[in-house]
Motif scaffolding. Sequence first.
Motif, mmCIF file in Angstrom:
data_model
loop_
_atom_site.group_PDB
_atom_site.id
_atom_site.type_symbol
_atom_site.label_atom_id
_atom_site.label_comp_id
_atom_site.label_asym_id
_atom_site.label_seq_id
_atom_site.Cartn_x
_atom_site.Cartn_y
_atom_site.Cartn_z
ATOM 1 N N VAL A 267 91.728 59.999 55.479
ATOM 2 C CA VAL A 267 90.734 60.617 55.615
ATOM 3 C C VAL A 267 90.759 61.884 54.170
ATOM 4 N N SER A 268 89.754 62.639 54.697
ATOM 5 C CA SER A 268 89.497 63.479 52.911
ATOM 6 C C SER A 268 89.881 64.900 53.677
ATOM 7 N N LEU A 269 90.616 65.616 53.025
ATOM 8 C CA LEU A 269 90.475 67.324 53.106
ATOM 9 C C LEU A 269 89.454 67.607 52.441
ATOM 10 N N SER A 270 88.193 68.798 53.082
ATOM 11 C CA SER A 270 87.691 69.298 52.689
ATOM 12 C C SER A 270 88.060 71.015 52.319
ATOM 13 N N TRP A 271 89.074 71.202 52.791
ATOM 14 C CA TRP A 271 89.426 72.862 53.219
ATOM 15 C C TRP A 271 90.582 72.716 53.449
ATOM 16 N N LEU A 272 91.563 73.801 53.109
ATOM 17 C CA LEU A 272 92.678 74.252 53.087
ATOM 18 C C LEU A 272 93.453 75.382 53.522
ATOM 19 N N GLY A 273 94.443 76.184 54.063
ATOM 20 C CA GLY A 273 94.682 77.528 54.216
ATOM 21 C C GLY A 273 95.751 77.311 54.948
ATOM 22 N N GLY A 274 96.407 78.717 53.946
ATOM 23 C CA GLY A 274 97.231 78.567 53.722
ATOM 24 C C GLY A 274 98.511 77.965 52.096
ATOM 25 N N MET A 275 99.949 78.813 52.526
ATOM 26 C CA MET A 275 100.405 78.538 51.022
ATOM 27 C C MET A 275 102.004 78.696 51.363
ATOM 28 N N ASN A 276 102.333 77.149 50.039
ATOM 29 C CA ASN A 276 104.386 77.673 50.639
ATOM 30 C C ASN A 276 104.654 78.386 50.199
ATOM 31 N N VAL A 277 105.590 79.733 50.520
ATOM 32 C CA VAL A 277 105.890 80.722 50.250
ATOM 33 C C VAL A 277 107.047 81.115 50.571
ATOM 34 N N SER A 278 107.859 79.285 51.031
ATOM 35 C CA SER A 278 109.470 79.787 50.324
ATOM 36 C C SER A 278 109.873 79.067 48.897
ATOM 37 N N LEU A 279 109.167 78.631 48.280
ATOM 38 C CA LEU A 279 109.413 78.262 47.088
ATOM 39 C C LEU A 279 109.917 79.687 46.310
ATOM 40 N N SER A 280 110.283 79.403 45.147
ATOM 41 C CA SER A 280 110.928 79.657 44.433
ATOM 42 C C SER A 280 110.274 80.974 43.704
ATOM 43 N N THR A 281 108.907 79.592 43.050
ATOM 44 C CA THR A 281 107.772 79.822 42.519
ATOM 45 C C THR A 281 106.513 79.943 43.356
ATOM 46 N N PRO A 282 105.730 80.547 44.323
ATOM 47 C CA PRO A 282 104.932 79.755 45.065
ATOM 48 C C PRO A 282 103.580 79.741 44.332
ATOM 49 N N ILE A 283 103.707 80.251 43.349
ATOM 50 C CA ILE A 283 101.793 80.711 42.386
ATOM 51 C C ILE A 283 102.433 80.222 41.453
ATOM 52 N N HIS A 284 101.418 80.143 40.328
ATOM 53 C CA HIS A 284 101.557 79.418 38.682
ATOM 54 C C HIS A 284 100.621 79.620 38.153
ATOM 55 N N GLU A 285 100.218 80.002 36.969
ATOM 56 C CA GLU A 285 98.602 80.688 36.654
ATOM 57 C C GLU A 285 98.723 78.965 35.264
ATOM 58 N N VAL A 286 97.782 78.835 34.930
ATOM 59 C CA VAL A 286 97.783 77.177 34.283
ATOM 60 C C VAL A 286 96.692 78.518 33.744
ATOM 61 N N SER A 287 96.986 78.310 32.095
ATOM 62 C CA SER A 287 95.702 78.615 31.447
ATOM 63 C C SER A 287 94.864 77.382 30.506
ATOM 64 N N LEU A 288 94.256 76.680 30.472
ATOM 65 C CA LEU A 288 93.356 76.044 29.497
ATOM 66 C C LEU A 288 91.945 75.753 29.412
ATOM 67 N N HIS A 289 90.821 75.581 27.924
ATOM 68 C CA HIS A 289 90.395 76.103 27.036
ATOM 69 C C HIS A 289 90.081 77.461 27.558
ATOM 70 N N GLU A 290 90.837 78.722 27.533
ATOM 71 C CA GLU A 290 89.966 79.708 27.489
ATOM 72 C C GLU A 290 89.859 79.978 29.218
ATOM 73 N N MET A 291 90.069 79.645 29.783
ATOM 74 C CA MET A 291 90.240 80.012 31.050
ATOM 75 C C MET A 291 91.367 79.908 31.489
ATOM 76 N N THR A 292 91.577 80.683 33.436
ATOM 77 C CA THR A 292 92.632 81.213 33.512
ATOM 78 C C THR A 292 92.802 80.315 35.412
ATOM 79 N N GLU A 293 93.329 79.682 35.648
ATOM 80 C CA GLU A 293 93.152 79.109 37.135
ATOM 81 C C GLU A 293 94.853 78.890 37.849
ATOM 82 N N ILE A 294 94.826 78.289 38.509
ATOM 83 C CA ILE A 294 95.952 79.078 39.618
ATOM 84 C C ILE A 294 96.330 77.825 40.461
#
Length: 90
Positions: free
Chosen positions: A6-33
């Motif tokens: 099975v291949s996922l094509s859509w996903l909703g939600g986020m694990n908010v129980s983590l100490s840092t649930p969202i990370h900023e990733v800056s690569l090639h002058e672009m910011t990704e999450i």
Amino acid sequence: MSKGPVSLSWLGGMNVSLSTPIHEVSLHEMTEIFYTASNVGVLYHPDDRSYELIEGLVNTVTASAVSIDGSLIAFGDSGESWSIMIWSAR
């Protein structure tokens, strides 16, 4: 990145129980999450509103981190068959 029948094509939600649930990733002058939802990592590209799903864990993600230079993303689950995934963001 799915390797199962099975291949996922859509996903909703986020694990908010983590100490840092969202990370900023800056690569090639672009910011990704990076965040996790259940047992899947999500790398979101806000410039074109696209995303990559990083699959492979069995249990819910219990920890995640991004290297200081943003080149590596690590996340893992816990349980009897625990795993850690390290993914190159470049």
